[in-house]
Design a protein around this motif. Structure first.
Motif, PDB file in Angstrom:
ATOM      1  N   SER A  95     -12.785  26.448 -26.030  1.00 42.88           N
ATOM      2  CA  SER A  95     -12.868  25.973 -24.653  1.00 42.88           C
ATOM      3  C   SER A  95     -11.866  24.857 -24.445  1.00 42.88           C
ATOM      4  O   SER A  95     -12.198  23.686 -24.501  1.00 42.88           O
ATOM      5  CB  SER A  95     -14.285  25.526 -24.305  1.00 42.88           C
ATOM      6  OG  SER A  95     -14.834  24.804 -25.361  1.00 42.88           O
ATOM      7  N   PHE A  97      -7.925  23.800 -22.388  1.00 38.88           N
ATOM      8  CA  PHE A  97      -7.070  24.059 -21.235  1.00 38.88           C
ATOM      9  C   PHE A  97      -5.630  24.026 -21.707  1.00 38.88           C
ATOM     10  O   PHE A  97      -5.058  22.950 -21.883  1.00 38.88           O
ATOM     11  CB  PHE A  97      -7.296  23.002 -20.156  1.00 38.88           C
ATOM     12  CG  PHE A  97      -8.751  22.836 -19.791  1.00 38.88           C
ATOM     13  CD1 PHE A  97      -9.344  23.669 -18.865  1.00 38.88           C
ATOM     14  CD2 PHE A  97      -9.524  21.850 -20.388  1.00 38.88           C
ATOM     15  CE1 PHE A  97     -10.678  23.527 -18.529  1.00 38.88           C
ATOM     16  CE2 PHE A  97     -10.852  21.705 -20.064  1.00 38.88           C
ATOM     17  CZ  PHE A  97     -11.440  22.541 -19.133  1.00 38.88           C
ATOM     18  N   ASN A  99      -3.095  24.728 -20.131  1.00 40.86           N
ATOM     19  CA  ASN A  99      -2.167  24.318 -19.073  1.00 40.86           C
ATOM     20  C   ASN A  99      -2.156  22.806 -18.853  1.00 40.86           C
ATOM     21  O   ASN A  99      -1.409  22.319 -18.039  1.00 40.86           O
ATOM     22  CB  ASN A  99      -2.526  25.015 -17.760  1.00 40.86           C
ATOM     23  CG  ASN A  99      -3.939  24.693 -17.304  1.00 40.86           C
ATOM     24  OD1 ASN A  99      -4.833  24.518 -18.133  1.00 40.86           O
ATOM     25  ND2 ASN A  99      -4.150  24.598 -16.004  1.00 40.86           N
TER      26      ASN A  99
ATOM     27  N   GLY C 216      -8.653  26.391 -12.984  1.00 39.51           N
ATOM     28  CA  GLY C 216      -7.655  27.453 -13.016  1.00 39.51           C
ATOM     29  C   GLY C 216      -7.189  27.769 -14.422  1.00 39.51           C
ATOM     30  O   GLY C 216      -6.840  28.900 -14.734  1.00 39.51           O
ATOM     31  N   GLY C 217      -7.177  26.767 -15.278  1.00 41.14           N
ATOM     32  CA  GLY C 217      -6.731  26.979 -16.653  1.00 41.14           C
ATOM     33  C   GLY C 217      -7.771  27.714 -17.469  1.00 41.14           C
ATOM     34  O   GLY C 217      -7.455  28.605 -18.251  1.00 41.14           O
ATOM     35  N   ASN C 218      -9.033  27.351 -17.300  1.00 32.02           N
ATOM     36  CA  ASN C 218     -10.096  27.958 -18.094  1.00 32.02           C
ATOM     37  C   ASN C 218     -11.429  27.564 -17.460  1.00 32.02           C
ATOM     38  O   ASN C 218     -11.983  26.506 -17.757  1.00 32.02           O
ATOM     39  CB  ASN C 218      -9.995  27.464 -19.543  1.00 32.02           C
ATOM     40  CG  ASN C 218     -10.979  28.176 -20.458  1.00 32.02           C
ATOM     41  OD1 ASN C 218     -11.941  28.796 -19.993  1.00 32.02           O
ATOM     42  ND2 ASN C 218     -10.741  28.088 -21.755  1.00 32.02           N
ATOM     43  N   ASP C 220     -14.444  28.747 -17.776  1.00 32.74           N
ATOM     44  CA  ASP C 220     -15.590  28.607 -18.680  1.00 32.74           C
ATOM     45  C   ASP C 220     -15.569  27.250 -19.372  1.00 32.74           C
ATOM     46  O   ASP C 220     -16.586  26.577 -19.496  1.00 32.74           O
ATOM     47  CB  ASP C 220     -15.578  29.718 -19.741  1.00 32.74           C
ATOM     48  CG  ASP C 220     -15.958  31.055 -19.143  1.00 32.74           C
ATOM     49  OD1 ASP C 220     -16.670  31.049 -18.121  1.00 32.74           O
ATOM     50  OD2 ASP C 220     -15.533  32.082 -19.683  1.00 32.74           O
ATOM     51  N   ALA C 221     -14.369  26.911 -19.841  1.00 36.16           N
ATOM     52  CA  ALA C 221     -14.249  25.631 -20.528  1.00 36.16           C
ATOM     53  C   ALA C 221     -14.544  24.483 -19.569  1.00 36.16           C
ATOM     54  O   ALA C 221     -15.160  23.482 -19.947  1.00 36.16           O
ATOM     55  CB  ALA C 221     -12.854  25.478 -21.124  1.00 36.16           C
TER      56      ALA C 221
END
Ligand SMILES: Nc1ncnc2c1ncn2[C@@H]1O[C@H](COP(=O)(O)OP(=O)(O)OP(=O)(O)O)[C@@H](O)[C@H]1O
Ligand SMILES: Nc1ncnc2c1ncn2[C@@H]1O[C@H](COP(=O)(O)OP(=O)(O)OP(=O)(O)O)[C@@H](O)[C@H]1O
Ligand SMILES: [Mg+2]
Ligand SMILES: [Mg+2]
Lengths: 502, 325, 339, 339
Positions: A95, A97, A99, C216-218, C220-221
């Protein structure tokens, strides 16, 4: 390290049940974990470990039953902030990111600043502090996508432990990590434990559980098998609980190197070099029926070598030969036609198509055989997959089931079956047992043994020293080159070679 | 600038959207400017976007246009562009449709409501009470579609209340018109007529649709469906000659073009126009503060279809529509 | 330790912020060459191009698009989409105008106060956004298809309410923001500029803005990290639709009327502007400055095509070709290291 | 062994394929109630609804949409998108007609053989597909935005080539497939029906068809499994564009002419039909029978709205509302177990 039994439990799971469709993921599970304990949670794939953790983090709510922290009822499901103040978690699924910058990854969901505004300066400084603490050599301003995989895992761990909560959950945190990183993690866990932080630690590596846990629970098929504290937690008990009557085998494949010299190699790499890529001047031979293992630290290029053999990467110079014939690189079909079967490192990413059936996933690479004239018969496809299902002992043995509905270990078996579907002459297996429980591990090793007996050449690439030990011939890669070749190594030999301490 | 030589004076044209009719007006106007000896700036096309037409007009003026003929896309939304031109002292002649306000040198147009009414008369005298008439409604977003629908409907309701109207929403799409006709013919067995709001748009598709349904019967024969259309495009002329189209209300397109350009040139020279009769059989009226030259809209039937003055018979129209006589 | 990793470490930390921001900028800046080329062509083909009225015109005609693009960028950053924004541009001011103007001019005849009408425009926008957001977040419908259905529905309602008519005779107060001038420059340009600055600050310096990138990146995270994903998504839809309704108000001011086709095809330009400006449809990547450059490119392009006198029948082909080219350049100007 | 797992195993293997197929059908069949309701309303509002000519008409008017939907479904299954299909519907027959008809009627005057013109239509379609495919697969541009730019470009070229004219006077051979009748039923209906059957068989029983699902489900895994992802994707774009050009040919036959606006807004209906029919925009999920039902729903709806005499001004609002409703029903009619 045991805490007085009079204290209120830090986590009390009270008769929790959770059902997904037809799957009873948790049934009436009750566990109490005292403050300052490191509680091991073990069980086979699909036993319900991750599900239980999701109940404790508030990400999902139990169908029935309740969770209490330090004697207080858990906050309402909608109040994410309240849960966050109580529990931090490293989830099994990555989990992160990619980006965003490393700093933001460390502070996602808890950005520092006044009211709604974000203070980048504070965040930067804090991130630098955390990175220094964990001895992670990265610029917090760089994008996470630039950080190596295993460092990303370290970052999520660092984030969870930095959250300042009294409870930290770790779901298979070590799967992506190499030895030294695992040691850093354990040091940190023990340090925080001194301060009274409570941990729940999920792992399939029993050595890790016995090393840092002072209490443990075993789940099986969604039910709690037993929960014990202190000296009662013994490695043997864990093995017994997990295997449930099956006997555990020790695997060690004797080297076929003796025969290798006089037989023509089934697979050979000659000065293989990836253009601007991960490995340089890699040469080795594997005879039919021989097992060669390749180890190395993260980023050593070992996975890339495997992917190159499988046709997923193109060589800049050098060549890959199967049965003496040069294979064009960078083309999976060409490698397959030359007899290479492949199990990729990340089954979620490269391994299977979740919503398609077991049968389709297993036969995906052999459609040209099933449908020589364009159209194939689903009956033939099912027949073929039934054989494969038997070969890999898939549970449940239903070819029509979507792979997304299988447990992790069984998904891995589907990927292995896909590699076997073409009757390969060469098998390239990257971490074939990552995240797989010991029983499934056994089954997978048995399959490898059978392939070897059938004269298949096997290349086993792994981060896991225990797994490398299965082979009596181990190559060690460092910085994209083969740094050592070990015959009949001991665990210590391998670790020393990987870390470069000859 | 009344004293500038024509060759140094640039004129241009603003087109609101693309269809063969609008294209022909654009091409014809630009040619007319050249014929009158004026320099031109390439014309613009706003592609159905009123905001774009405002921008287009402003750009043409910024670029040095000394006078513009515009075909108005939206009577209200064009007003800011007119006001901009007024500020810059650039005379504007509007053709085809009248801007709601602003200072226009001259509006050259025919009355779309009136065209609808003429079509209603032609239709009403040819169909029996108790029968049904299909009306191919143009896109109500466009004022000509709206006016032709309302003019026809209101007149029919008043004068021929016993004729049932079957409205088909076409959005100016020939495919929708064809489907609508077929649906209506399936639904009603007393369809006696079709009111076609733009033969320039819907021909040849609907003629072919009728043909394939076996309903394309010449005037005077058993089973003929009365057809009355607006535009009188070259294809409509052919259909009248062939005896399939009963009557077409002609948009006086050549007049739009010729008089539009002429009025503009005269306005640039500083001429002021007055109400009253013109030399071409129409009357200039004052409406909402602007002068409107309301051109007559002749009804074309078999009797006058060969009249060379009808725009549908002119060479440029035949070319613009890719039709032959 | 392999060489790739070493490189990262040996960058002196003093220099890296600058380098980092340049690298992060590359994608956005890849519009610049295109913009400059188009502008140079404009200056060559017509002396009128570089005049103050013409440059003002470009900015003024880009204002509504710009405001829609701000909202759209927010939504795209979360990895969602809302193509019904263009119909909100039309519907919100149409309903307000309908309640505002006399029955004789096509209104309902309630003749509400113009300021109430302005407020109503924005509220209608917000409600549409809320509805879209709920459909996407709670009903879990695909954002593309749900906003497509909404687009047809809202356009249909606009047509039904107006009966296809253009509503004119708007009071000055209602038209103010779209028609006034401040210091000689249209107010719409000032307002749009200010909104872009606010949007940039919000995206960079607020938790909500950062949450858009995280989601937007993830997603769920983001949820696991405690970000209230659903709430953020719904507010994003609301903000974007409200901005669209504001753009509609501005457009109505410029047109001195509300037409039933207002906003039509605007979303295509908005998407093109955002993507040319480096905003990724897959979410999590892009910056508001890029979106702004994209808007300016399209506005300048339209202007230059008109000035250049490209034949009307070929203007769309040229326009499409240039957009395609800009995408190309953007792709190679800033090829991400891995795909 | 937990109970859930046991259940699955004890299903006799003879029954499970059937059960499986029913379960797999649920999503597609969720259109049926909507279709039935619309049909019942149609039968109530007009006795003409259930007549053979009217039902034939519904099918005939849905034929072009249906063919575009087949191609679009292929592309959607791979998780990509091509909205420029609608412009291919217009461009391909336009270019062919331009080469086909006399200069006096707006053509180029080359007056090629009608069969060559038909072939040319399909080749132009294929080439557009190839170009789109290369841009998406090799240049790795986002399919939505690249096909948007292509849409503008191709529409622009159509306009430029035709100079805005409607090209009529098409020879009978060129019009044949769109205008002929076989056994009393329009040839277009037969052909579309056959294409749907072929598409269903291809998707179910060929390696290429299954590859679409695999790629849409997990492109990386498909690649690693030896599926030639790039090649399959490019052929998918080619097939879809060729089908679109064929639909254009059929439409030209029906309209007895080629108009410069042909195909406009068709892609919206096509997307709506596919998604209502259970094809997921995220790829890997959906079946051709669902797409067919979606097409029929839209066709029937348009027909019933006309038969019911819904006022012109409200027809779009009703249409949009029904689509939204259908999406709703589809969502709850077959809620997937995991989201
Ligand atoms: N969201 C979900 N929907 C449906 N089924 C689920 C879901 N999450 C988990 N399951 C099922 O619940 C069971 C328990 O899964 P869980 O992930 O908790 O196992 P685990 O013990 O963590 O296994 P592993 O060791 O493989 O990680 C499995 O059968 C799994 O397929
Ligand atoms: N296509 C590529 N282009 C550039 N660098 C690459 C590429 N692929 C891999 N690398 C880099 O090469 C190095 C070796 O990668 P590889 O994944 O093979 O190592 P590994 O030993 O499998 O490590 P890990 O345990 O992290 O997976 C890494 O630093 C990786 O970032
Ligand atoms: Mg788990
Ligand atoms: Mg690796």
């Amino acid at each position: 390290m045991t805490t007085p039994s009079t204290t209120v439990p830090a986590i009390q799971i009270d008769r929790v049940s959770k059902t997904y469709g037809a799957t009873k993921a948790l049934q009436d599970v009750s566990v109490s974990i005292l403050p300052g304990q490191v509680h091991g949670l073990i069980g086979r794939n699909g036993a319900g470990k991750s599900t239980l953790l999701r109940m404790i983090t508030g990400l999902e709510t139990p169908d029935t039953g309740a969770v209490r922290f330090f004697g207080e009822d858990a906050p309402p499901a909608a109040d994410a902030k309240a849960w966050q103040q109580r529990v931090a978690c490293v989830y099994q699924r990555p989990s992160v990111f990619t980006n965003l910058t490393i700093a933001e990854n460390l502070f996602a969901g808890r950005l520092p600043g006044n009211g709604p505004s974000v203070s980048w300066r504070t965040m930067q400084n804090e991130a630098e502090r955390i990175l220094a603490e964990w001895r992670i050599d990265l610029d917090p301003r760089s994008l996470l996508s630039d950080a190596p995989i295993e460092e990303r895992q370290m970052l999520t761990i660092a984030k969870a432990l930095d959250a300042g909560t009294r409870i930290v959950l770790l779901d298979e945190p070590t799967v992506q990590l190499e030895g030294s990183a695992i040691r850093r993690l354990f040091d940190k866990v023990q340090e925080l434990q001194q301060d009274g932080v409570t941990f729940v630690f999920v792992s399939h590596f029993l050595r890790e559980v016995t090393a840092i846990c002072d209490s443990a629970s075993v789940l099986r098929d969604g039910k709690l098998l037993w929960s014990r504290t202190g000296d009662d937690v013994k490695s043997d008990d864990l093995v017994e609980a997990l295997l449930a009557g099956q006997e555990q085998r020790r695997h060690r494949v004797e080297s076929a190197a003796a025969t290798a010299t006089d037989t023509a190699p089934a697979l050979e790499l000659r000065s293989a070099t990836e253009k601007g890529g991960a490995f340089t001047d890699v040469s080795f031979r594997v005879a039919p029926g021989e097992l060669v293992a390749i180890g190395g630290v993260g980023g050593s290029g070992k996975y890339s070598v495997g992917e190159a053999i499988a046709g997923l990467r193109r060589l800049g110079s050098g060549s890959v030969l199967a049965d003496g014939e040069v294979i064009p690189t960078g083309k999976v079909k060409a490698s397959q036609k030359a007899g290479v079967g492949f199990v990729p490192a990340d089954r979620h990413k490269d391994g299977y198509v979740p919503q398609l059936s077991v049968a389709e996933n297993m036969t995906m690479g052999v459609m040209d055989r099933l449908a020589p004239a364009g159209f194939f018969s689903p009956r033939k496809q099912n027949e073929m997959s039934r054989t494969l299902i038997q070969d890999v002992a898939l549970v449940p043995p239903n070819p029509a089931l979507a792979v997304s509905g299988l447990s992790g270990g069984n998904q891995q078996k589907v990927v292995l079956a896909r590699a076997l579907a073409r009757d390969p002459r060469v098998l390239v297996l990257i971490s074939p047992t990552a995240g797989v429980d010991i029983a499934a591990k056994d089954a997978i090793y048995a399959l490898i043994l059978r392939a070897l007996a059938d004269g298949v050449a096997v290349v086993l690439i792994s981060d896991d020293v225990e797994e490398l030990l299965v082979s009596s011939r181990v190559l060690i890669m460092r910085e994209g080159r083969i740094a050592a070749e070990l015959a009949e190594p001991t665990e210590e030999d391998i670790v020393r070679a990987i870390e470069g301490l000859e | 600038g009344g004293d500038a030589k024509p060759a140094d004076t640039q004129l241009s044209y603003s087109q609101p959207h693309t269809d063969p009719f609008q294209n022909a007006e654009n091409v014809g106007s630009m040619e007319r400017f050249k014929k009158l000896g004026y320099a031109t700036i390439p014309a613009t096309n706003a592609d159905r976007d009123p905001a774009q037409q405002i921008t287009d007009i402003q750009t043409l003026i910024n670029k040095g246009a000394k006078g513009l003929v515009i075909s108005v896309g939206d009577a209200d939304a064009i007003v800011p562009a007119i006001e901009y031109a007024n500020d810059q002292n650039v005379p504007i002649v509007a053709i085809d449709e009248a801007p709601a306000s602003g200072n226009i040198a001259m509006i050259v147009r025919a009355d779309n409501v009136h065209m609808g009414e003429l079509a209603c008369e032609e239709m009403g005298k040819r169909v029996k009470a108790g029968s049904a008439v299909i009306t191919l409604d143009g896109d109500p977003v466009t004022s000509n579609g709206r006016d032709r629908t309302n003019g026809f409907n209101d007149c029919m309701k008043k004068k021929y209340p016993d004729v049932k109207l079957v409205n088909v929403a076409t959005e100016w799409d020939p495919a929708k018109a064809a489907t609508g006709i077929e649906t209506a013919l399936n639904q009603y067995d007393n369809i006696a007529g079709i009111y076609n709001q733009s033969d320039a748009t819907f021909f040849p598709t609907i003629l072919d649709t009728l043909k394939s349904l076996g309903k394309l019967v010449p005037v005077g024969e058993e089973g003929h469906i009365v057809q009355v259309s607006v535009d009188a495009s070259p294809m409509a002329m052919t259909a009248i000659r062939d005896g399939y189209l009963d009557a077409a209300v002609a948009q006086p397109m050549t007049d739009y073009i010729d008089y539009g350009a002429d009025y503009l040139v005269r306005a640039i020279k500083g001429e002021k126009f007055k109400e009253g009769k013109t030399d071409h059989g129409s009357v200039i009226e004052k409406r909402k503060g602007n002068l409107v030259d309301l051109l007559p809209t002749p009804v074309v039937t078999k009797d006058n279809v060969e009249d060379p003055e009808l725009w549908g018979n002119k060479k440029f129209a035949l070319e613009a529509f890719g039709a032959s006589k | 330790m392999n060489s790739a990793r070493t490189t990262v470490i040996t960058v002196p930390s003093g220099r890296s912020p600058f380098l980092g921001s340049v690298v992060r900028n590359v994608r956005e800046l890849s519009v610049l060459p295109g913009l400059i080329i188009v502008a140079v062509i404009g200056a060559i083909v017509s002396p009128a191009f570089l005049t103050a009225p013409n440059l003002t015109l470009i900015l003024r005609q880009s204002a509504e698009l710009g405001i829609v693009v701000i909202g759209l960028t927010f939504i795209l950053l979360t990895g969602k989409l809302d193509i019904s924004l263009e119909s909100t541009v039309g519907l919100a001011p149409m309903v307000a105008a309908w309640l505002l103007i006399p029955a004789a001019m096509g209104g309902l005849g309630t003749m509400i106060n113009p300021f109430v009408a302005i407020l109503l425009t924005l509220v209608i926008g917000a409600l549409i956004g809320l509805f879209n957001g709920l459909l996407v977040v709670k009903v879990k419908l695909d954002p593309f298809i749900v906003s497509l259905a909404m687009l047809i529905l809202l356009r249909g309602i606009t047509l039904g309410v107006s009966q296809g008519k253009t509503l004119a005779g708007l009071p000055d107060a209602f038209r103010y923001i779209g028609s006034a001038r401040w210091f000689g420059v249209p107010a719409a340009i000032w307002v749009t500029g200010i909104l872009f600055v606010i949007a940039a600050l919000v995206l960079r310096y607020t938790a909500w803005g950062r949450a858009l990138y995280a989601i937007g990146g993830n997603a769920d995270a983001a949820r696991a990290a405690g970000i209230r994903v659903d709430a953020v998504l719904i507010t994003t839809f609301i903000v974007a639709s409200t901005l669209a309704s504001f753009a509609g108000l501005m457009l109505a001011g410029r047109l001195a009327s509300v037409t039933s086709g207002m906003g039509q095809n605007l979303i295509f330009s908005a998407l093109a502007a955002a993507v040319i400006g480096g905003v990724q449809l897959t979410g999590g990547q892009g910056r508001i400055v890029g979106a702004l450059l994209g808007v300016l490119l399209l506005g300048t392009l339209t202007n230059v095509l008109t000035l250049a006198g490209v034949p009307t029948f070929w203007i769309n082909a040229v326009y499409g070709g240039v957009i395609l080219l800009a995408l190309f350049v953007g792709r190679f100007g800033a090829r991400p290291s891995r795909t």
